[in-house]
Motif scaffolding. Sequence first.
Motif, PDB file in Angstrom:
ATOM      1  N   LYS A  89     -62.672   6.033 -18.137  1.00 37.02           N
ATOM      2  CA  LYS A  89     -62.285   5.286 -19.323  1.00 37.02           C
ATOM      3  C   LYS A  89     -63.530   4.738 -20.002  1.00 37.02           C
ATOM      4  O   LYS A  89     -64.406   4.165 -19.359  1.00 37.02           O
ATOM      5  N   LYS A  90     -63.623   4.952 -21.292  1.00 34.98           N
ATOM      6  CA  LYS A  90     -64.782   4.448 -22.049  1.00 34.98           C
ATOM      7  C   LYS A  90     -64.439   3.077 -22.625  1.00 34.98           C
ATOM      8  O   LYS A  90     -63.353   2.869 -23.145  1.00 34.98           O
ATOM      9  N   HIS A  91     -65.382   2.188 -22.524  1.00 37.92           N
ATOM     10  CA  HIS A  91     -65.152   0.812 -23.006  1.00 37.92           C
ATOM     11  C   HIS A  91     -65.469   0.690 -24.464  1.00 37.92           C
ATOM     12  O   HIS A  91     -66.264   1.244 -25.048  1.00 37.92           O
TER      13      HIS A  91
END
Length: 78
Positions: A76-78
Amino acid sequence: MADMQEKKPVGKFLLWGVLSLGLYTVLFLKGEEIQRYFMAGGVFKAALLTVVAILFSLVHGNFTGFFWDVVGIKAKKH
């Protein structure tokens, strides 16, 4: 739309998987001999043991990374 799909790195996954399987096979089949060799001690053997540990980490880490890419799971990319 199919052209925009990412190509999965199946070849790299298989290559690193075979290398990882080979390393672990040798480790399990020749474990006692390997253990005796490294337990004899010495600076050279300690350094070589470190190199072997890094090799296992590199090979297994690449295999695992490509496994997740082939399966399609991304962080998951922030």
